[in-house]
Design a protein around this motif. Structure first.
Motif, short mmCIF file in Angstrom:
data_model
loop_
_atom_site.label_atom_id
_atom_site.label_comp_id
_atom_site.label_asym_id
_atom_site.label_seq_id
_atom_site.Cartn_x
_atom_site.Cartn_y
_atom_site.Cartn_z
N ARG A 1 50.77 54.91 29.05
CA ARG A 1 52.03 54.14 28.42
C ARG A 1 51.75 52.86 28.44
O ARG A 1 52.76 51.98 27.79
CB ARG A 1 53.21 54.63 29.29
CG ARG A 1 53.68 55.87 29.13
CD ARG A 1 54.51 56.41 30.29
NE ARG A 1 54.95 57.58 30.10
CZ ARG A 1 56.14 58.16 29.66
NH1 ARG A 1 57.07 56.99 29.57
NH2 ARG A 1 56.63 59.39 29.71
N THR A 2 50.60 52.26 28.88
CA THR A 2 50.66 50.75 28.68
C THR A 2 49.23 50.48 28.07
O THR A 2 48.87 51.03 27.06
CB THR A 2 50.58 50.03 30.18
OG1 THR A 2 49.79 50.64 30.84
CG2 THR A 2 52.10 49.95 30.76
N ARG A 3 48.78 49.49 28.35
CA ARG A 3 47.26 48.97 27.65
C ARG A 3 46.03 49.08 28.64
O ARG A 3 46.17 49.12 29.79
CB ARG A 3 47.55 47.50 27.26
CG ARG A 3 46.58 47.35 26.22
CD ARG A 3 46.97 45.92 25.78
NE ARG A 3 47.72 44.95 26.70
CZ ARG A 3 47.90 43.66 26.61
NH1 ARG A 3 47.29 43.05 25.43
NH2 ARG A 3 48.59 43.05 27.55
N ARG A 4 45.17 49.71 27.99
CA ARG A 4 44.01 50.05 28.74
C ARG A 4 43.18 48.75 29.16
O ARG A 4 42.42 49.04 30.19
CB ARG A 4 43.04 51.09 27.80
CG ARG A 4 41.83 51.44 28.50
CD ARG A 4 40.99 52.45 27.73
NE ARG A 4 39.66 52.81 28.49
CZ ARG A 4 38.89 53.68 27.99
NH1 ARG A 4 39.18 54.41 27.12
NH2 ARG A 4 37.60 53.67 28.56
N MET A 5 42.94 47.81 28.43
CA MET A 5 42.04 46.54 28.76
C MET A 5 42.88 45.69 29.27
O MET A 5 43.65 45.24 29.10
CB MET A 5 41.35 46.19 27.64
CG MET A 5 40.38 47.04 26.74
SD MET A 5 39.25 47.82 27.70
CE MET A 5 37.83 46.59 27.87
N GLU A 6 42.10 45.08 30.39
CA GLU A 6 42.79 43.62 30.93
C GLU A 6 42.30 42.50 30.22
O GLU A 6 41.19 42.53 29.95
CB GLU A 6 42.19 43.64 32.34
CG GLU A 6 42.58 42.81 33.26
CD GLU A 6 41.95 42.54 34.52
OE1 GLU A 6 42.33 41.90 35.48
OE2 GLU A 6 40.89 43.14 34.73
N THR A 7 43.17 41.81 29.96
CA THR A 7 42.68 40.43 29.14
C THR A 7 42.03 39.56 30.33
O THR A 7 42.48 39.65 31.43
CB THR A 7 44.00 39.70 28.75
OG1 THR A 7 45.19 39.40 29.58
CG2 THR A 7 44.60 40.53 27.57
N LYS A 8 41.16 38.70 29.57
CA LYS A 8 40.47 37.84 30.47
C LYS A 8 41.37 36.77 30.76
O LYS A 8 42.02 36.01 30.08
CB LYS A 8 39.28 37.45 29.82
CG LYS A 8 38.26 36.77 30.57
CD LYS A 8 36.88 36.35 29.75
CE LYS A 8 35.89 35.70 30.40
NZ LYS A 8 35.41 36.47 31.48
N GLN A 9 41.46 36.47 32.12
CA GLN A 9 42.20 35.32 32.79
C GLN A 9 41.35 34.46 33.03
O GLN A 9 40.37 34.52 33.94
CB GLN A 9 43.21 35.98 33.71
CG GLN A 9 42.30 36.62 35.02
CD GLN A 9 43.21 36.90 36.02
OE1 GLN A 9 44.41 36.40 36.34
NE2 GLN A 9 42.62 37.45 37.13
N CYS A 10 41.56 33.10 33.09
CA CYS A 10 40.84 31.91 33.43
C CYS A 10 41.54 31.43 34.66
O CYS A 10 42.75 30.85 34.60
CB CYS A 10 40.60 30.55 32.80
SG CYS A 10 41.95 30.37 31.43
N VAL A 11 40.93 31.36 35.92
CA VAL A 11 41.78 30.92 36.99
C VAL A 11 41.11 29.70 37.42
O VAL A 11 40.22 29.48 37.43
CB VAL A 11 41.24 31.98 38.34
CG1 VAL A 11 42.36 31.58 39.57
CG2 VAL A 11 41.53 33.32 38.01
N PRO A 12 42.46 28.82 37.41
CA PRO A 12 41.93 27.40 37.75
C PRO A 12 41.25 27.22 39.21
O PRO A 12 41.49 28.11 40.12
CB PRO A 12 43.21 26.45 38.10
CG PRO A 12 44.19 27.60 37.40
CD PRO A 12 43.68 28.86 37.52
N PRO A 13 40.24 26.35 39.31
CA PRO A 13 39.36 26.24 40.51
C PRO A 13 40.29 25.99 41.67
O PRO A 13 40.07 26.56 42.72
CB PRO A 13 38.38 25.26 40.21
CG PRO A 13 38.57 24.73 38.65
CD PRO A 13 39.76 25.43 38.24
N ALA A 14 41.45 25.10 41.51
CA ALA A 14 42.30 24.88 42.68
C ALA A 14 42.84 26.18 43.22
O ALA A 14 43.12 26.43 44.60
CB ALA A 14 43.49 23.88 42.09
N ASN A 15 43.17 27.21 42.43
CA ASN A 15 43.76 28.18 42.78
C ASN A 15 42.65 29.32 43.40
O ASN A 15 43.07 29.76 44.64
CB ASN A 15 44.29 29.18 41.57
CG ASN A 15 45.65 28.83 41.16
OD1 ASN A 15 46.39 27.61 41.60
ND2 ASN A 15 46.25 29.60 40.37
N LEU A 16 41.74 29.15 42.87
CA LEU A 16 40.42 29.90 43.60
C LEU A 16 40.24 29.48 45.13
O LEU A 16 39.99 30.15 46.12
CB LEU A 16 39.16 29.80 42.78
CG LEU A 16 38.88 30.88 41.77
CD1 LEU A 16 37.64 30.57 41.29
CD2 LEU A 16 39.04 32.26 42.53
#
Lengths: 127, 173
Positions: free
Chosen positions: B71-86
């Motif tokens: 009922r939703t979407r199969r693929m995950e969209t690519k996310q860019c995590v900021p280095p500070a968050n990592l």
């Protein structure tokens, strides 16, 4: 060496728990968060079942040829916990489906952006 | 040795499941993870838990996830995590795992028959449950008789979750 053999089960459970924890806090996709939550829960279950193990013990089903059984109490607790974890997953997935209907996405950052801009016209919804 | 190999596969499956971009592969890997977990529990002599995990954990959870995915979407969209968050995530995870690992140092050795968990009620259940309940499987006896209210609470939770799902998904577009 004996120290490692006596503890490595617990360390693996810590590793699994942290993998699940990472997925829950770092992944933006809501289904990924649910998968992370499942990994996290199973890690806790593994910890409990490891506690129940007695060296040379057998499964706690009574028969006359053995004297040493594993501890049945953690097994009972985890039986309950597995079913409860499935209930949690079901409700969370229902909420995700609702969020998808409302926002047309299940990525955390896109949902936040749509909320900020205030223009939520989901695809496939006739306006 | 086989125990160690199984635990190693568990970790590999967990990492692969959360790193896959295709959510369907991710869900399938989670199913494999649950089945390996069931095998680990059979090795640890927790047979009742193992078959519950194989049917409920690997079966129903996978079906629920696939139903939600349909009922939703199969693929995950690519996310860019900021280095500070990592950096923040890394710090949180390292701190938590350090505390947990410190906690395991005080745990009794794996398989120790004198561990505190094996005192109190567990020996009593093993000695008395057959004459009191009449079921050879101690886990069943404790689940359905001694801790019957626990099981009643569990049933209430499932009932509540079922009602919740029905109420949430009832709305027609």
């Amino acid at each position: 060496m004996e120290f490692i053999a006596g503890k490595y089960n617990y360390w693996i459970y810590v590793a699994l728990m942290m993998i699940g924890f990472y997925a829950m806090i770092a992944k933006g996709n809501l289904i990924k968060k649910i998968i992370g939550m499942n990994v996290f829960q199973t890690a806790v279950f593994l910890f409990y079942i490891s506690i129940a193990k007695v060296r040379e013990g057998t499964a706690p089903i009574l028969w006359d040829r053995t004297v040493l059984y594993d501890n049945p109490v953690p097994h009972v607790l985890i039986l309950t916990a597995i079913v409860v974890s499935v209930s949690t997953t079901a409700v969370a997935l229902a909420l995700i489906i609702l969020i998808y209907r409302e926002f047309g996405t299940m990525e955390e950052d896109e949902i936040l952006r749509i909320q900020k801009n205030g223009s939520a016209v989901p695809p496939g919804k006739p306006e | 040795m086989i125990d160690f190999a199984l635990l190693f596969f568990l970790v590999v499956c967990a990492v692969a499941a959360i790193q896959m971009r295709d959510l369907l592969s991710s869900i399938m890997l989670l199913g494999i993870y649950s089945f390996i977990m069931a095998v680990v529990w059979t090795r640890l002599n927790a047979v009742d838990v193992a078959f519950t995990e194989a049917s409920v954990g690997a079966g129903i959870t996978t079906i629920l996830l696939i139903a939600a995915l349909s009922r939703t979407r199969r693929m995950e969209t690519k996310q860019c995590v900021p280095p500070a968050n990592l950096l923040i995530y890394g710090t949180v995870i390292l701190l938590t795992s350090a505390v947990l690992l410190y906690g395991t140092l005080d745990m009794p050795t794996y398989g120790d028959p004198g561990a505190p968990a094996h005192s109190h009620v567990a020996p009593r259940y093993l000695e008395k449950s057959y004459e009191e309940v009449g079921v050879p499987n101690v886990v069943t006896a404790v689940l359905a008789s001694y801790r019957g209210y626990d099981t009643l609470g569990e049933t209430t939770v499932i009932f509540g979750a079922g009602i919740c799902v029905i109420l949430l998904l009832r709305r027609k577009i």
